[in-house]
Scaffold this active site. Structure first.
Site, PDB file in Angstrom:
ATOM      1  N   HIS A 131       0.836  -1.204   0.000  1.00 37.30           N
ATOM      2  CA  HIS A 131       0.000   0.000   0.000  1.00 37.30           C
ATOM      3  C   HIS A 131       0.874   1.258   0.000  1.00 37.30           C
ATOM      4  CE1 HIS A 131      -2.780  -2.913   2.205  1.00 37.30           C
ATOM      5  NE2 HIS A 131      -3.531  -2.536   1.201  1.00 37.30           N
ATOM      6  N   GLN A 182     -18.483  -6.035  -1.334  1.00 36.44           N
ATOM      7  CA  GLN A 182     -17.612  -6.840  -2.190  1.00 36.44           C
ATOM      8  C   GLN A 182     -17.239  -8.174  -1.536  1.00 36.44           C
ATOM      9  OE1 GLN A 182     -14.516  -3.701  -2.309  1.00 36.44           O
ATOM     10  NE2 GLN A 182     -13.027  -5.329  -1.999  1.00 36.44           N
ATOM     11  N   ASP A 234      -3.667  -7.036  -7.695  1.00 37.09           N
ATOM     12  CA  ASP A 234      -5.043  -7.391  -8.070  1.00 37.09           C
ATOM     13  C   ASP A 234      -5.209  -7.025  -9.547  1.00 37.09           C
ATOM     14  OD1 ASP A 234      -6.523  -7.953  -5.294  1.00 37.09           O
ATOM     15  OD2 ASP A 234      -5.077  -6.339  -5.028  1.00 37.09           O
ATOM     16  N   GLN A 251      -8.694  -6.784 -11.081  1.00 37.60           N
ATOM     17  CA  GLN A 251      -9.383  -5.592 -10.562  1.00 37.60           C
ATOM     18  C   GLN A 251      -8.908  -4.329 -11.293  1.00 37.60           C
ATOM     19  OE1 GLN A 251     -10.106  -4.626  -6.224  1.00 37.60           O
ATOM     20  NE2 GLN A 251      -8.226  -3.489  -6.513  1.00 37.60           N
ATOM     21  N   LEU A 258       3.067  -9.316  -0.760  1.00 35.86           N
ATOM     22  CA  LEU A 258       2.484  -8.752   0.464  1.00 35.86           C
ATOM     23  C   LEU A 258       0.972  -8.695   0.321  1.00 35.86           C
ATOM     24  CD1 LEU A 258       4.804  -5.793   1.524  1.00 35.86           C
ATOM     25  CD2 LEU A 258       5.001  -8.205   1.997  1.00 35.86           C
ATOM     26  N   SER A 259       0.268  -8.999   1.418  1.00 35.60           N
ATOM     27  CA  SER A 259      -1.195  -8.948   1.433  1.00 35.60           C
ATOM     28  C   SER A 259      -1.641  -8.781   2.874  1.00 35.60           C
ATOM     29  CB  SER A 259      -1.765 -10.260   0.882  1.00 35.60           C
ATOM     30  OG  SER A 259      -3.128 -10.394   1.246  1.00 35.60           O
TER      31      SER A 259
HETATM   32  P1  AMP Z   1      -6.551  -3.818  -0.466  1.00 32.08           P
HETATM   33  O1  AMP Z   1      -6.351  -3.015   0.780  1.00 32.08           O
HETATM   34  O2  AMP Z   1      -6.177  -5.242  -0.356  1.00 32.08           O
HETATM   35  O3  AMP Z   1      -7.926  -3.596  -1.076  1.00 32.08           O
HETATM   36  O4  AMP Z   1      -5.541  -3.220  -1.533  1.00 32.08           O
HETATM   37  C1  AMP Z   1      -5.544  -1.853  -1.841  1.00 32.08           C
HETATM   38  C2  AMP Z   1      -4.653  -1.619  -3.033  1.00 32.08           C
HETATM   39  O5  AMP Z   1      -3.328  -2.035  -2.712  1.00 32.08           O
HETATM   40  C3  AMP Z   1      -5.081  -2.423  -4.261  1.00 32.08           C
HETATM   41  O6  AMP Z   1      -4.969  -1.608  -5.415  1.00 32.08           O
HETATM   42  C4  AMP Z   1      -4.100  -3.555  -4.271  1.00 32.08           C
HETATM   43  O7  AMP Z   1      -3.860  -4.091  -5.550  1.00 32.08           O
HETATM   44  C5  AMP Z   1      -2.855  -2.887  -3.729  1.00 32.08           C
HETATM   45  N1  AMP Z   1      -1.934  -3.895  -3.181  1.00 32.08           N
HETATM   46  C6  AMP Z   1      -2.213  -4.878  -2.283  1.00 32.08           C
HETATM   47  N2  AMP Z   1      -1.133  -5.653  -2.060  1.00 32.08           N
HETATM   48  C7  AMP Z   1      -0.139  -5.146  -2.844  1.00 32.08           C
HETATM   49  C8  AMP Z   1       1.224  -5.513  -3.089  1.00 32.08           C
HETATM   50  N3  AMP Z   1       1.789  -6.562  -2.486  1.00 32.08           N
HETATM   51  N4  AMP Z   1       1.939  -4.766  -3.959  1.00 32.08           N
HETATM   52  C9  AMP Z   1       1.378  -3.715  -4.597  1.00 32.08           C
HETATM   53  N5  AMP Z   1       0.098  -3.312  -4.420  1.00 32.08           N
HETATM   54  C10 AMP Z   1      -0.651  -4.016  -3.558  1.00 32.08           C
END
Ligand code: AMP
Length: 291
Positions: free
Chosen positions: A37, A64, A162, A165, A196-197
């Site tokens: 993020h 969602q 994503d 998305q 990362l997630s």
């Molecule tokens: P989220 O909070 O999971 O909905 O993600 C918010 C944004 O952060 C989305 O556009 C995701 O694609 C991006 N994102 C999540 N994990 C990563 C990552 N490891 N590297 C780059 N962007 C990320």
């Protein structure tokens, strides 16, 4: 840095900025922020440069998530997120409640007060994540539209993590003539390859090790395809055998597809994109790469 919770305050701040000729970049997130993020926030700062404003939205969007998914246990770490946003250079963080985003009105008597407008992309949303999570992208496109109308961004930054998305949001912006430029930022990984997630924090230490099978599968196929093309069927079978060696891994899908149309390919070449979703225990992880 401002912390804003109401739509009225966020929208009037954005309108004031626009009227003063200030450029706005938005980074939509669900919070539980990590380095992935933060890389998006840095891309946003770069896009607007010194005189623009960067807004991070933090909102776990209920529409969602399917009823059997992790909406209620999704990690919520607001105080830490606010600190990280400030350090990364955000000008405002928008954290609306469900009640302001989807007012329910009076269920008994006054149906017209209830929230009833949705946005759906109808082609790219039907594959991969859209098969496993049929209402997911309708929830995403609806909330992103709402955020665009509230924050009026010139730029919006999404992660390649994503990929489907980001492709759907690009299509939506094109189809609905939304004057926001979409920037897609590369996947940030741990040093051992795991993308990362926010959901990685659900993994036990043993599951964390098993979760490496996603990035290893991508790497293996990247190496093979750099030498010659392969039938998608053959590669899927090879990956299936590799992933199923992990005791707690269960494949949801493995797909090889054209990166623009998301249409599956029969023969996998360089330039094809690969995506996969795998359960490690109860945690569903996704990853993807260009081959
Ligand atoms: P989220 O909070 O999971 O909905 O993600 C918010 C944004 O952060 C989305 O556009 C995701 O694609 C991006 N994102 C999540 N994990 C990563 C990552 N490891 N590297 C780059 N962007 C990320």
């Amino acid at each position: 840095m401002k912390h804003i919770e109401t739509i009225k305050e966020m929208q009037s701040l954005a309108l004031n900025w626009k009227r003063s000729g200030i450029t706005i970049a938005l980074v939509p997130t669900m919070g539980a922020l990590h380095e992935g993020h933060l890389s998006l926030i840095r891309s946003a700062c770069q896009a607007v440069q010194l005189h623009g404003k960067v807004v991070v939205s933090i909102y776990v969007n209920p529409i969602q998530f399917a009823p059997n998914e992790d909406y209620s246990k999704y990690p919520r770490t607001l105080q830490n997120d606010l600190r990280l946003c400030q350090e990364a250079g955000a000008d405002a963080v928008f954290t609306p409640s469900n009640e302001v985003m989807y007012p329910s009105g009076n269920e008994d008597s006054n149906a017209p007060l209830r929230y009833s407008t949705f946005v759906s992309e109808e082609v790219l949303s039907k594959t991969m994540e859209g098969i496993s999570r049929p209402a997911h992208f309708r929830g995403v496109t609806t909330v992103v539209n709402k955020l665009f109308n509230i924050i009026l961004p010139d730029y919006a930054i999404f992660g390649e993590k994503d990929f489907q998305q980001a492709t759907i949001i690009r299509r939506m912006v094109r189809d609905l003539n939304i004057p926001t430029q979409i920037i897609v930022s590369p996947i940030v990984r741990e040093s051992d390859g795991l993308a990362l997630s926010s959901r990685n924090r659900y993994l036990s230490p043993d599951e964390r090790t098993q979760a490496l099978c996603l990035s290893k599968a991508l790497k293996m196929v990247q190496e093979k395809v750099s030498i010659q093309s392969f039938p998608a069927k053959e590669l899927k079978e090879e990956i299936r055998v590799m992933i199923e060696k992990q005791p707690d891994a269960k494949i949801d899908y493995i797909e090889f597809f054209d990166p623009e149309s998301l249409v599956p390919v029969v023969e996998v070449n360089t330039g094809t994109r690969m995506a996969l979703a795998v359960y490690i225990g109860k945690t569903r992880l996704i990853d993807n790469a260009i081959l």
